[in-house]
Motif scaffolding. Structure first.
Motif, PDB file in Angstrom:
ATOM      1  N   GLY A 171      -0.763  -2.570 -10.470  1.00 57.05           N
ATOM      2  CA  GLY A 171      -1.988  -2.116  -9.807  1.00 57.05           C
ATOM      3  C   GLY A 171      -3.212  -2.789 -10.389  1.00 57.05           C
ATOM      4  O   GLY A 171      -4.274  -2.172 -10.516  1.00 57.05           O
ATOM      5  N   TRP A 208     -13.050   3.778 -12.752  1.00 58.50           N
ATOM      6  CA  TRP A 208     -12.359   2.976 -11.751  1.00 58.50           C
ATOM      7  C   TRP A 208     -13.266   1.817 -11.352  1.00 58.50           C
ATOM      8  O   TRP A 208     -14.487   1.941 -11.372  1.00 58.50           O
ATOM      9  N   THR A 254       0.853  -1.182   0.000  1.00 62.54           N
ATOM     10  CA  THR A 254       0.000   0.000   0.000  1.00 62.54           C
ATOM     11  C   THR A 254       0.895   1.239   0.000  1.00 62.54           C
ATOM     12  O   THR A 254       2.116   1.147   0.158  1.00 62.54           O
ATOM     13  N   ALA A 293      -3.796   9.444 -10.972  1.00 57.90           N
ATOM     14  CA  ALA A 293      -4.795   8.675 -10.233  1.00 57.90           C
ATOM     15  C   ALA A 293      -5.261   9.417  -8.989  1.00 57.90           C
ATOM     16  O   ALA A 293      -6.451   9.379  -8.641  1.00 57.90           O
ATOM     17  N   LYS A 339     -12.013   5.820  -7.017  1.00 55.02           N
ATOM     18  CA  LYS A 339     -13.334   5.884  -7.635  1.00 55.02           C
ATOM     19  C   LYS A 339     -14.144   7.082  -7.121  1.00 55.02           C
ATOM     20  O   LYS A 339     -14.754   7.826  -7.907  1.00 55.02           O
ATOM     21  N   GLN A 345      -7.550  -2.053 -10.610  1.00 58.57           N
ATOM     22  CA  GLN A 345      -7.893  -0.670 -10.302  1.00 58.57           C
ATOM     23  C   GLN A 345      -8.914  -0.061 -11.267  1.00 58.57           C
ATOM     24  O   GLN A 345      -9.891   0.543 -10.838  1.00 58.57           O
ATOM     25  N   SER A 346      -8.688  -0.194 -12.565  1.00 59.54           N
ATOM     26  CA  SER A 346      -9.562   0.518 -13.507  1.00 59.54           C
ATOM     27  C   SER A 346      -9.971  -0.337 -14.696  1.00 59.54           C
ATOM     28  O   SER A 346      -9.384  -1.395 -14.962  1.00 59.54           O
ATOM     29  N   TYR A 363       3.065   0.573  -8.097  1.00 61.91           N
ATOM     30  CA  TYR A 363       1.936   1.445  -8.445  1.00 61.91           C
ATOM     31  C   TYR A 363       2.127   2.860  -7.926  1.00 61.91           C
ATOM     32  O   TYR A 363       1.536   3.795  -8.440  1.00 61.91           O
ATOM     33  N   SER A 388     -11.720   0.503  -5.701  1.00 57.97           N
ATOM     34  CA  SER A 388     -10.571   1.383  -5.925  1.00 57.97           C
ATOM     35  C   SER A 388     -10.700   2.623  -5.052  1.00 57.97           C
ATOM     36  O   SER A 388     -11.776   3.228  -4.958  1.00 57.97           O
ATOM     37  N   GLU A 389      -9.597   3.017  -4.430  1.00 60.00           N
ATOM     38  CA  GLU A 389      -9.610   4.211  -3.583  1.00 60.00           C
ATOM     39  C   GLU A 389      -9.752   5.494  -4.385  1.00 60.00           C
ATOM     40  O   GLU A 389      -9.953   6.571  -3.822  1.00 60.00           O
TER      41      GLU A 389
END
Length: 552
Positions: A421, A537, A189, A462, A544, A424-425, A453, A541-542
């Motif tokens: 990553g 996203w 992370t 992002a 979005k 994620q999208s 990432y 996903s953090e």
């Protein structure tokens, strides 16, 4: 270079429109003229220039920057692209260059003895404070585990700890590296990144922060830390002259850390205990002192930006990004002091020029605008992309996506292409469909604990909500197999990454994988450039929620 490296089946590489959200991408197919623009000789032409000794390692604020940005400007002009910043191809990025040099050894004293650490061999240290000299004098040392405050993971290494005036010693990466049930397991992370640890120590009010290096969780050897910190470092210019940051930031080797714990009368096992929930910081009973002298230069660097206007929806933009900078000149290794950065990232910079040529040669010109950004300061902490993200040249809510290209290895064609990553999208779904046409597959990052990432420029796009695609080199080599491919990547990381040995050696390079990968990224971008929908996203996903907010 052997022409057979380019021999790929026309059928395999044919680009076609695909389905997205139930809509067709205008029934537009890329033509052979576009594909042919992406080839080994075009790659070699640009890399040979960008990675030459004449460009001095392409460090910002040097003659190497001037040569690099003018070369890119000239090539974009030749291709007929327009300036991306009004009438200019440049976006100025204010920075401060600080060459921090410890005045002597780092002195650590305790009740039972002392340590005198040698700069570069045992430790590295610098300060972001824009001042001629800083002194850390008898600062109490505290082991604060991983140095993380992460409410969503119910983790706080600073709980109940007052670190004002103190120096915190922390581990690299995050607890998930050693315990897959914590955080995101082996997938690092942002809390595991060294940049975060420095930021958090500053928020806590620490005087100093020292990270304990360990090759496996860091994903690179001490030599990478040493070479990176032996040179001056660049930071974005700030109004407070970086006084909000810790006075001292640095690293120590794993061996020094063991000696430090021993002198403190603490078990090395503390480093393992730090990865368990409920760990409490430990006062080491030691004090550290160090004087750092600075040589300071304020100036501006430049992002290079060119645009190909869209034919129907010119106010909507797809971005291709890649950083032009590398490390310049530094500590000599085997007699070579120029860090040419051929793979990292003359390849990605050259790729931007090849992509621009490919789009210009498309019979059906893209309906959306394409913005090509060669970014500065990536090697100094993603500075050019950070500045662009806070000073965007086109509206964020009109930016469809960012496709970032960084370090394309020249070890040949692979059956896979890695999505850094993964999950994620929706952009990775576009890539997967394109890969099928090359009879290839999309793979997850084989080393997610490296935190890749968060280590390239797409991350700053992002962070403001723009869907970002960042691919890595595949491992399963078509000619030599997976084990061989993995060995090539490990060899690059160990011997050439951020080292003077990252040179352009055309006789040894196999461009076939680079060509195939870039054609995939062209296909993804070409499809996006002719759609009317926006990729999003994925759930979980953090980023979005950030995107949703920006699109209102």
């Amino acid at each position: 270079m052997k022409k057979q490296l380019l021999v790929l089946s026309v059928g395999m590489l044919a680009l076609a429109s695909c389905q997205s959200s139930g809509q067709k991408s205008a029934g537009v197919e890329a033509d052979s003229a576009s594909l042919k623009a992406i080839n080994d000789s075009a790659f070699a032409k640009h890399i040979a220039v960008l990675a030459s000794d004449d460009f001095e390692g392409r460090k910002p604020f040097t003659a190497g920057e001037t040569k690099t940005i003018n070369y890119l400007k000239g090539e974009f002009e030749k291709l007929g692209l327009k300036p991306g910043n009004g009438n200019s191809y440049f976006q100025q990025v204010p920075m401060v260059d600080i060459k921090s040099t410890p005045a002597g050894a780092m002195a650590i004293k305790g009740a039972t003895g002392s340590l005198s650490l040698k700069y570069l061999d045992d430790f590295v240290a610098a300060t972001r404070h824009v001042t001629n000299q800083v002194k850390v004098e008898n600062s109490e040392m505290v082991f604060a585990g991983y140095g993380i405050v992460a409410p969503e993971y119910k983790w706080n290494d600073y709980e109940g700890l007052d670190v004002k005036g103190k120096t915190v010693v922390v581990l690299v990466n995050d607890p998930g590296f050693s315990d897959s049930t914590l955080f995101k397991g082996k997938t690092m992370t942002y809390y595991g990144r060294w940049t975060y640890k420095f930021e958090e120590a500053a928020r806590q009010g620490a005087t100093g922060i020292i990270i304990i290096h360990d090759t496996a969780p860091a994903s690179y050897p001490w030599s990478v830390v040493r070479s990176g910190w032996s040179k001056s470092k660049l930071y974005l210019d700030s109004k407070d002259n970086n006084r909000s940051r810790a006075l001292m930031e640095g690293w120590i080797t794993q061996e020094v850390a063991k000696d430090l714990f021993k002198m403190a009368g603490k078990s090395e096992d503390l480093m393992k205990q730090a990865g368990k929930p409920g760990f409490k910081p430990v006062d080491l009973g030691l004090k550290v002192s160090l004087t750092i002298n600075n040589a300071i230069k304020k100036s501006v660097s430049n992002n290079v930006v060119a645009v190909l206007p869209g034919t129907k929806r010119a106010n909507e933009y797809l971005i291709y990004s890649g950083h032009w900078d590398h490390l310049g000149k530094g500590e000599a290794i085997n007699g070579d002091s120029i860090y040419n950065g051929a793979v990292d990232n003359a390849t990605g910079t050259a790729a931007l020029l090849l992509l621009a040529d490919a789009f210009k040669k498309a019979k059906h010109q893209p309906e959306r605008s394409i913005l090509f950004i060669a970014l500065t300061g990536e090697e100094q902490g993603l500075l050019g992309s950070e500045y662009y993200a806070s000073h965007p040249l086109v509206p964020v809510n009109k930016t469809v996506a960012d496709i970032n290209i960084d370090a394309m290895e020249a070890s040949g064609m692979t059956k896979d292409i890695v999505v850094v990553g993964y999950g994620q999208s929706e952009l990775e779904d576009y890539l997967a469909e394109a890969a099928k046409k090359q009879e290839r597959v999309v793979a997850k990052d084989p080393n997610p604990s490296a935190g890749s990432y968060f280590r390239s420029d797409h991350f700053n796009f992002a962070k403001v909500g723009i869907p970002a695609l960042y691919t890595g080199n595949g491992i399963n080599n078509v000619k030599h197999g997976e084990a061989w491919g993995k060995a090539q990547q490990e060899d690059y990381t160990k011997n050439r990454y951020h080292a003077p040995a990252d040179n352009f050696e055309p006789a040894k390079w196999d461009f076939s994988g680079m060509v195939a990968d870039l054609r995939l990224l062209f296909e993804v971008g070409y499809r996006l450039s002719n759609e009317s929908t926006f990729p999003g996203w994925k759930e979980g996903s953090e980023f979005k929620a950030i995107r949703a907010k920006s699109m209102k």
